[in-house]
Design a protein around this motif. Structure first.
Motif: not given
Lengths: 319, 590
Positions: A133, A214, A218, A221, A226, A229, A234-235
């Motif tokens: 973007r 990954e 998902a 989520r 959030s 978070h 996680h990432a």
């Protein structure tokens, strides 16, 4: 066990580097010439007795009549006990010289790396979460600009803008206390950090984008966690590998960068010392710096390897 | 209000903006699931079944445009505030994903992943959340839950991980569980355990469930109602009990017909033998070891594992006869692929001997072995990654011929013919693999293997990655080509129904050893070994066929052999001998 294995590998690397450096310094120039000037190369018959005595004395002091390998062994033995010999230039102990100059360079390097990481991580997370973007595309242009600009040009630019034109930062290195040290080293650190920031941002962004695809993202989520978070908890951690690898490798390159920066800002660091030493063929100093840089490089890369296993429990510390 | 549906989709459409224009992945899907009920959503890849559920979970990329209504207990989901939406995802709905190997964050402990949702949504303390996590792991029947929460995902098997994912989905007592192909990536026996677990939990917790799957067998056993989708359209919505009735929508019928039928024997099994007894000695007493095209004796394959070795294949012996298809079945890790691949010395056997047409392959020099390899060709599971993406179809198929030089038997004209035989129009020969579907790529793989005019084709799960209708076509193609090219085939598969349809003989493997070996009919109709029976009983859709008894006759499946094997944790020193128990049927001593 792993540490012992890595440390011994590390020792071999350092040994190889010192050997190559020692050989190069001995083959590229005659130490006597550096010590005594033209008389070393003149025909002995043309010399006065005093000069001849100087010559013999120098040969004895520096064991120059011994074979190359013996000299290397002797130098190595001294080096291990912390004795780097004396500078050819002013007969000052190299150890003292290094001890005077190393801290400020180390400070500058850590400063630059910290700056780079603190800026690159949030920037990369931002761009990865908004990949392709507008903000991300603009970031790409900026980071390529940062990678493209040579350090010497950047230094001039920063110096002119922030030290001369707007006078926000001092023009000279000020070591009176910690505060002024941090303040006066800000521009040099920015100059060193700029290409690092861009490199780290590019690497981390790419890794993050693939991590964000990954399944476990998902899943997170779908658990209603959030966005912040998901991104940071996680990432981020599984995406740090490339960045960390380059972080380790950059440690060597940073010394090169600091030569230019120290020169320009008049910082009495190791970068300036090594430049002067190389020009004068002052090889005890050059060798000492080579040893220090190579030890530093190897130590940091072992630390990076250990960090891998902290970042990802699947990475085992063996093999 | 039992009548109010829990989740209701009204005329839901999902459109993706792509460079080639908008693609409608879901077209006007309407469905409803009532509290406590189980709804199946069935379709092949590209049917829109997963996309529609991702729309509910707000997991679609930004390029997706969603139209229509999503109602949860009457509340409009698409109008929810951000916070309400998080609560909806995290508390009202639990979701289980397809691949347990990738659904858990590899760098976080199980406990942390289980508790973060509870702590976020319920504000539980760390201790309370941990206690609840242990409870949940116990609920999904994971042994030693208090140790598990300190472990990392890679320390658990696939089935165990899927239990963790389920526990995670259940953490906040959801009213609805969405399971997207929850067992597709798992072995058949594990699949049954997980599906049983979902059933039990649904009852215990009075949850509704939406089960997304490509497998009609799975929905037929486990749901009350089924929605059948095809390319984004809803074909029909039907009570599960009527799913296999004859007046169903033609697509549903075609899906059912494409399913390999585990009760159906190859009708040609004996005919072929009778027609061509010389080549195809299917009558057991005529089988002469001298005629075997491949003989494997005491094959052992070890892989390095940590400081020691892992014995993937443990003293396996079998023969393969010219013209037959030998099916090798077993669960993942049983050594079935390794056994077949070590025939072409990929990997080379650790010990044991393999003869191909009377030649001991281990005695050959590298060059001689290379020449033999043209005779022994392979096709792989993943059709797309087994083709070089940068080469054209023509280059891929021709490569082998080029390597073998002018001695290659195929002219260009014959390669064109070969492409036609596998169903690839030769006018597309300059295209690259990505321009073809999975099924077409598998056809190209087959053409590549056949281009060298091999005698033996080793097929490693060749249809596992394909949709059921495509799977049926590829199986048929393999069967045809086998006849045309006089091939002998080793067919490795975890799917028993597929094996029943293609193999003449079947070898069942467990933990690196052969447990049963025999003609396909003998194995499927009169399975002797408890492990074989256990495998058979786990086949989904068996209920609709009348249970295990109807296909394997008599004795029930008894898990006790497997339980004692598993609890022993290691193999016995001796390999149990294979004892003949029928005309063409051997079983391992227990």
């Amino acid at each position: 066990m792993y540490i012992i294995k890595r440390l011994s590998q590390m020792l071999l690397v350092v040994l190889a580097v010192t050997f190559l450096a020692f050989a190069a310094m001995n083959l590229l120039g005659d130490p006597l010439t550096n010590l005594l000037g033209p008389i070393a190369e003149a025909d002995p018959a043309d010399l006065t007795d005093d000069q001849r005595e100087d010559l013999i004395e120098a040969r004895e002091t520096y064991y120059l009549d011994d074979p190359f390998l013996v000299r290397y062994g002797r130098w190595l033995g001294d080096m291990v006990t912390g004795d780097f010999g004396r500078s050819f230039k002013n007969n000052v102990e190299v150890r003292t010289e290094i001890a005077n100059r190393l801290p400020v360079t180390l400070f500058l390097m850590v400063y630059a790396q910290l700056l780079a990481i603190v800026i690159a991580i949030p920037w990369a997370v931002y761009t990865a979460s908004r990949a392709y973007r507008l903000g991300d595309k603009a970031s790409t242009i900026v980071s390529f600009g940062m990678l493209g600009i040579p350090v010497f040009a950047l230094v001039v630019l920063l110096f002119w803008a922030f030290a001369v034109r707007w006078q926000i930062f001092p023009t000279r290195f000020d070591d009176s206390d910690l505060g002024s040290r941090v303040w006066s080293l800000f521009l040099p650190a920015v100059a060193l950090a700029t290409p690092l920031i861009a490199t780290y941002q590019r690497l981390l962004r790419t890794d993050l984008i693939s991590t964000l695809q990954e399944d476990f993202i998902a899943v997170a989520r779908a658990k209603g966690m959030s966005n912040r978070h998901v991104l940071f908890r996680h990432a981020l951690r599984p995406s740090l590998f490339s960045m960390l690898t380059v972080f380790g490798i950059n440690t060597g390159a940073l010394i090169g960068g600091s030569i230019v920066v120290e020169q320009y800002f008049g910082i009495p660091g190791i970068g300036r010392a090594v430049i002067e030493a190389i020009i004068r063929d002052d090889f005890p100093v050059v060798l000492a710096v080579v040893v220090i840089v190579s030890v530093m490089f190897v130590v940091i890369n072992v630390l990076v390897d250990i960090l891998y296993s902290y970042l990802d429990p699947r990475v085992k510390l063996d093999a | 209000m039992a009548d109010q549906p829990l989740l209701e989709l009204n005329d839901l459409s999902v459109t993706f903006a792509t460079p080639a224009g908008p693609v409608r992945a879901v077209k006007g899907l309407s469905l409803a699931v009532a509290p406590g009920r189980a709804l199946g959503v069935v379709g092949e890849s590209g049917s829109g079944k997963s996309v529609s559920m991702k729309a509910v979970m707000d997991l679609l990329p930004r390029s997706a445009q969603i139209d229509g209504e999503i109602l949860f207990a009457g509340e409009n989901v698409r109008a929810m505030s951000k916070d309400r939406m998080k609560h909806f995802h995290g508390v009202d709905i639990g979701m289980v994903f397809q691949n347990p190997m990738t659904s858990l964050n590899p760098v976080k402990r199980i406990g942390e992943q289980l508790t973060e949702g509870m702590r976020f949504h319920q504000g539980l303390s760390k201790t309370a959340a941990n206690a609840r996590a242990v409870e949940l792991l116990d609920l999904v029947r994971l042994p030693k839950p208090d140790e598990r929460i300190r472990q990392y995902p890679h320390e658990l098997s696939g089935g165990m991980r899927q239990r963790v994912v389920i526990a995670m989905a259940l953490a906040n007592d959801p009213k609805l569980l969405i399971a997207d192909e929850p067992t597709t990536a798992l072995d058949v026996t594990v699949q049954r355990e997980i599906l049983d677990l979902l059933d039990t939990l649904r009852e215990e917790l009075n949850m509704a469930m939406i089960l997304i799957t490509h497998d009609l067998g799975v929905v037929s056993d486990r749901t009350d109602e089924v929605v059948v989708m095809f390319r984004g359209d809803t074909m029909e919505t039907v009570e599960t009990s009527q799913l296999f009735d004859d007046d169903r929508h033609s697509y549903t019928v075609s899906l059912r017909d494409a399913m390999p039928d585990i009760t159906q024997s190859r009708d040609d099994n004996l005919e072929v033998a009778a027609e061509d007894a010389g080549r195809h000695a299917d009558i057991p007493h005529l089988r002469d070891p001298e005629k075997a095209i491949i003989r494997v004796e005491n094959l052992v394959v070890d892989y390095p594992a940590g400081r020691g070795v892992f014995r993937a294949v443990d003293r396996v012996s079998f023969d393969v006869y010219p013209g037959e298809t030998l099916g090798i079945v077993g669960e993942s890790g049983c050594g079935k692929s390794t056994t077949a691949k070590s025939i072409i010395r990929m990997p080379p056997p650790t010990s044991g001997r393999i003869w191909y047409e009377g030649t001991d392959l281990s005695s050959l020099s590298a060059e001689e072995l290379r020449r033999k390899r043209a005779d022994l060709q392979m096709i792989f599971q993943d059709p797309i990654s087994s083709l070089n993406p940068r080469r054209s179809v023509w280059d891929i198929v021709r490569e082998g011929v080029e390597i073998w030089g002018t001695s290659g038997v195929w002219s260009d004209a014959r390669l064109v013919e070969l492409l036609e035989q596998v169903g690839i129009d030769p006018k597309y020969r300059d295209r690259k693999p990505f321009e073809f579907s999975g099924g077409q790529c598998q056809r190209i793989s087959i053409a590549r293997a056949l281009a060298l005019d091999p005698k033996v084709l080793i097929s490693d799960e060749p249809v596992s990655a394909l949709d059921v209708s495509v799977q049926a076509q590829i199986l048929e193609l393999l069967d045809e080509l086998k006849e045309q090219h006089a091939l002998t085939m080793l067919f490795i598969s975890h799917d028993l129904a597929v094996v029943r349809n293609i193999a003449n003989r079947v070898m069942v493997m467990y933990f690196g050893r052969v447990v049963e070996l025999g003609s396909t009919d003998a194995i499927f109709e009169n399975a002797q070994h408890p492990y074989t029976r256990h495998l058979l009983s786990a086949v989904p859709g068996l209920e609709a066929l009348g249970g295990l008894d109807s296909i394997a006759g008599g004795a029930s499946s008894d898990g006790s052999w497997l339980d004692s094997e598993r609890s022993a944790g290691q193999r016995s020193e001796e390999v149990p001998a294979l004892v003949q128990c029928g005309p063409d049927h051997w079983v391992a001593e227990q």
